[in-house]
Design an enzyme around this catalytic site. Structure first.
Site, PDB file in Angstrom:
ATOM      1  CG  HIS A 312      -2.079   0.934   1.076  1.00  0.00           C
ATOM      2  ND1 HIS A 312      -1.986   2.277   1.297  1.00  0.00           N
ATOM      3  CD2 HIS A 312      -3.343   0.697   0.668  1.00  0.00           C
ATOM      4  CE1 HIS A 312      -3.163   2.830   1.057  1.00  0.00           C
ATOM      5  NE2 HIS A 312      -4.003   1.908   0.675  1.00  0.00           N
ATOM      6  CG  ASP A 370      -8.334  -4.198  -3.110  1.00  0.00           C
ATOM      7  OD1 ASP A 370      -7.519  -3.281  -3.265  1.00  0.00           O
ATOM      8  OD2 ASP A 370      -9.565  -4.044  -3.211  1.00  0.00           O
TER       9      ASP A 370
HETATM   10  C1  SDX Z   1      -6.065   0.157  -3.132  1.00  0.00           C
HETATM   11  O1  SDX Z   1      -4.322   4.639  -2.115  1.00  0.00           O
HETATM   12  C2  SDX Z   1      -5.263   4.014  -1.544  1.00  0.00           C
HETATM   13  O2  SDX Z   1      -5.722   4.373  -0.464  1.00  0.00           O
HETATM   14  C3  SDX Z   1      -5.796   2.823  -2.281  1.00  0.00           C
HETATM   15  C4  SDX Z   1      -6.838   1.975  -1.565  1.00  0.00           C
HETATM   16  C5  SDX Z   1      -8.111   2.738  -1.329  1.00  0.00           C
HETATM   17  O3  SDX Z   1      -8.839   2.404  -0.371  1.00  0.00           O
HETATM   18  O4  SDX Z   1      -8.438   3.623  -2.155  1.00  0.00           O
HETATM   19  O5  SDX Z   1      -6.327   1.517  -0.346  1.00  0.00           O
HETATM   20  C6  SDX Z   1      -7.214   0.766  -2.416  1.00  0.00           C
HETATM   21  O6  SDX Z   1      -5.790   0.535  -4.227  1.00  0.00           O
HETATM   22  C7  SDX Z   1      -5.246  -0.884  -2.420  1.00  0.00           C
HETATM   23  C8  SDX Z   1      -4.028  -1.383  -3.262  1.00  0.00           C
HETATM   24  C9  SDX Z   1      -4.536  -2.462  -4.233  1.00  0.00           C
HETATM   25  N1  SDX Z   1      -3.446  -2.830  -5.178  1.00  0.00           N
HETATM   26  C10 SDX Z   1      -2.825  -4.002  -5.062  1.00  0.00           C
HETATM   27  O7  SDX Z   1      -3.021  -4.828  -4.175  1.00  0.00           O
HETATM   28  C11 SDX Z   1      -1.806  -4.258  -6.169  1.00  0.00           C
HETATM   29  C12 SDX Z   1      -0.524  -4.853  -5.575  1.00  0.00           C
HETATM   30  N2  SDX Z   1       0.175  -3.807  -4.795  1.00  0.00           N
HETATM   31  C13 SDX Z   1       1.155  -3.028  -5.491  1.00  0.00           C
HETATM   32  O8  SDX Z   1       1.089  -2.908  -6.841  1.00  0.00           O
HETATM   33  C14 SDX Z   1       1.651  -1.810  -4.708  1.00  0.00           C
HETATM   34  O9  SDX Z   1       1.895  -2.222  -3.430  1.00  0.00           O
HETATM   35  C15 SDX Z   1       0.758  -0.576  -4.676  1.00  0.00           C
HETATM   36  C16 SDX Z   1       0.350  -0.152  -6.049  1.00  0.00           C
HETATM   37  C17 SDX Z   1      -0.454  -0.841  -3.849  1.00  0.00           C
HETATM   38  C18 SDX Z   1       1.561   0.543  -4.030  1.00  0.00           C
HETATM   39  O10 SDX Z   1       2.578   0.882  -4.919  1.00  0.00           O
HETATM   40  P1  SDX Z   1       3.722   1.946  -4.511  1.00  0.00           P
HETATM   41  O11 SDX Z   1       3.391   2.639  -3.233  1.00  0.00           O
HETATM   42  O12 SDX Z   1       3.983   2.770  -5.727  1.00  0.00           O
HETATM   43  O13 SDX Z   1       4.949   1.026  -4.141  1.00  0.00           O
HETATM   44  P2  SDX Z   1       6.027   0.493  -5.197  1.00  0.00           P
HETATM   45  O14 SDX Z   1       5.306  -0.056  -6.387  1.00  0.00           O
HETATM   46  O15 SDX Z   1       7.044   1.559  -5.396  1.00  0.00           O
HETATM   47  O16 SDX Z   1       6.671  -0.733  -4.405  1.00  0.00           O
HETATM   48  C19 SDX Z   1       7.710  -0.513  -3.467  1.00  0.00           C
HETATM   49  C20 SDX Z   1       8.522  -1.828  -3.452  1.00  0.00           C
HETATM   50  C21 SDX Z   1       8.986  -2.277  -4.845  1.00  0.00           C
HETATM   51  O17 SDX Z   1      10.130  -3.079  -4.661  1.00  0.00           O
HETATM   52  P3  SDX Z   1      11.622  -2.410  -4.957  1.00  0.00           P
HETATM   53  O18 SDX Z   1      11.563  -1.785  -6.342  1.00  0.00           O
HETATM   54  O19 SDX Z   1      11.780  -1.389  -3.842  1.00  0.00           O
HETATM   55  O20 SDX Z   1      12.568  -3.566  -4.827  1.00  0.00           O
HETATM   56  O21 SDX Z   1       7.670  -2.897  -2.983  1.00  0.00           O
HETATM   57  C22 SDX Z   1       7.498  -3.854  -4.025  1.00  0.00           C
HETATM   58  C23 SDX Z   1       7.875  -3.169  -5.318  1.00  0.00           C
HETATM   59  O22 SDX Z   1       8.323  -4.112  -6.292  1.00  0.00           O
HETATM   60  N3  SDX Z   1       6.091  -4.244  -4.015  1.00  0.00           N
HETATM   61  C24 SDX Z   1       5.638  -5.497  -4.182  1.00  0.00           C
HETATM   62  C25 SDX Z   1       4.243  -5.414  -4.046  1.00  0.00           C
HETATM   63  N4  SDX Z   1       3.889  -4.155  -3.820  1.00  0.00           N
HETATM   64  C26 SDX Z   1       5.039  -3.429  -3.810  1.00  0.00           C
HETATM   65  N5  SDX Z   1       6.291  -6.679  -4.440  1.00  0.00           N
HETATM   66  C27 SDX Z   1       5.501  -7.776  -4.566  1.00  0.00           C
HETATM   67  N6  SDX Z   1       4.136  -7.788  -4.439  1.00  0.00           N
HETATM   68  C28 SDX Z   1       3.477  -6.625  -4.173  1.00  0.00           C
HETATM   69  N7  SDX Z   1       2.138  -6.629  -4.063  1.00  0.00           N
END
Ligand code: SDX
Length: 440
Positions: A312, A370
């Protein structure tokens, strides 16, 4: 609007090219700090750069407070745990819209408005005849909501005086559009809303009532749906809410602004994740349940696979909503005498292993809202392609509350971020006759 009481005496110093500048410091009612950079470019000629707005506040808001480090989520000062435990979704929608919990009389009046506005204009009902049966309901939702202004143009130009009517019209009609899209996808006759059913009972009845077999609305499902919609009610400046504010800041009507928010929510990184979680769990189940392989894939930087439902932007400890939904999964499944759901078992094992894994711990990746919600939607019989529609039904009062707050805020300007240009500098124009492939 930024009230002066939140601006501190102490200024923030910033030195650029040897010159020191002073910027106001803002501290919110829950202690959040911000540097007010509204005069930065005028004073220094510089802008800030912050892709994804990870460090940038777009506004001041009185609607929702969340603390990502402590896993706190409050709507208008009330703990999400209390609201999910004691309220109906419509009670919480009223709170988000007005800033206070309704009395019995206020709630009854709101319920009467929802009943009054539950029908869809019959000419709009015919829109459904032209969608292909496999049309994704989120595409139907955003286009139908965008079309509402064509059928209900009144009040659009003075929305604040009529926000109760516009909000109840949207809340009630979005529910009808959602249920109708499902019935149409099956080729089944539409079930019209009833005046004697509550918001959630009406939705379930419109979805599942059938002329060929008795259907009784299950109170366990109604209670579970109320809880899920409450938990999705608002979440401060998430992607879809920021979209509603951005579109509305150009003085676009409420319906079109909400339609844009629905489109933003559809994304698999945002509200579309609840559908993607179940697809992921089903894939793991079908392939023998070896969830550890998926954990390794999620950690592999060369693999684009992500553990959907994890991580998140704001929560760097647990998402309080996920904990409530996880508990509700067990309650709902056992109350519905459903044998333990294999997908729930896989989800729990995934969570247990991931939360002990350095990769997830280092990156503060926890289950988000989710991760478990689809388990309950699936148990109720809601089809997977409707999961994000359920998210939209829940988030609608939050979107409307933010649109109203933005519209009413004298600080609101049209949203127009700046950028840093990194393209080619000034080039001489070349006529088409003189252009050669090698001259790129
Ligand atoms: C919602 O904003 C809100 O409030 C949203 C929400 C709401 O109520 O409106 O809460 C609802 O959208 C919840 C999120 C649902 N999405 C997912 O579950 C999709 C999977 N999660 C990710 O794609 C990610 O965690 C996000 C999109 C939720 C957040 O992305 P960020 O903050 O841009 O973080 P990032 O992509 O920069 O990740 C940081 C690190 C990375 O690794 P490094 O490059 O540092 O090595 O964490 C890793 C990412 O690769 N990472 C994950 C991961 N999520 C982040 N690795 C594996 N699996 C994951 N799910």
């Amino acid at each position: 609007m930024l009230d002066d009481k939140y601006v501190t005496e102490k200024k923030v110093e910033i030195t650029i090219d040897g010159k020191t500048y002073y910027l106001p410091m803002v501290v919110g009612s829950e202690g959040e700090k911000a540097v007010d950079i509204r005069s930065l470019r005028a004073q220094t000629g510089c802008i800030t750069l912050d892709s994804g707005y990870m460090n940038t506040g777009s506004c001041c808001s009185k609607i929702t407070f969340l603390d990502g480090e402590k896993g706190i989520l409050n709507y208008r000062g009330y703990r999400i745990e209390d609201l999910a435990e004691h309220c109906s979704f419509i009670e919480v929608a009223y709170l988000l819209l007005h800033g206070y919990l309704p009395t019995v009389g206020e709630l009854n009046y709101f319920g009467q408005l929802l009943a009054k506005f539950a029908l869809l204009h019959e000419d709009m009902v015919h829109f459904f005849d032209r969608y292909p049966p496999n049309a994704h309901p989120m595409s139907i939702l955003s286009s139908m909501v965008g079309s509402l202004v064509s059928f209900y143009p009144e009040m659009v130009n003075n929305p604040l005086e009529n926000i109760d009517l516009m909000a109840s019209r949207l809340l009630s009609k979005l529910r009808t559009i959602a249920a109708f899209s499902y019935r149409k996808s099956l080729g089944h006759p539409l079930v019209y809303p009833r005046h004697d059913y509550s918001y959630c009972a009406n939705f379930l009845n419109m979805m599942f009532e059938s002329p060929v077999r008795p259907y009784e609305v299950n109170p366990v499902e109604v209670a579970a749906l109320n809880k899920l919609l409450i938990l999705h009610g608002d979440h401060e400046q998430n992607c879809s809410t920021s979209t509603v504010r951005m579109v509305g800041s150009a003085r676009v009507n409420l319906y079109a602004s909400i339609s844009a928010g629905i489109s933003a929510l559809w994304g698999p990184l945002h509200g579309g994740a609840n559908q993607a979680v179940i697809e992921m769990l089903e894939q793991i189940h079908l392939k023998g349940g070896d969830y550890k392989k998926y954990i390794e894939r999620a950690k592999d930087p060369k693999d684009s696979f992500r553990l959907v439902g994890f991580g998140h932007r704001v929560y760097k400890s647990h998402d309080p909503r996920s904990r409530i939904i996880k508990r509700a999964c067990d309650d709902v499944l056992s109350a519905m005498n459903m044998a333990s759901d294999p997908l729930l078992a896989i989800a729990k094992e995934l969570e247990e292993v991931a939360l002990k894994d350095e990769y997830f711990i280092e990156r503060n990746l926890y289950p988000n809202v989710d991760f478990y919600s689809g388990i309950i939607y699936r148990a109720i019989g809601i089809p997977m392609n409707m999961f994000t529609v359920m998210f939209a039904l829940g988030r609608l009062p939050g979107w409307i509350a933010h649109w109203k707050e933005m519209w009413d805020d004298p600080d609101t300007r049209i949203g127009r971020p700046r950028q840093i240009y990194t393209g080619p500098c000034q080039r001489e124009f070349v006529s088409i006759e003189e252009r050669k492939l090698g001259d790129r």
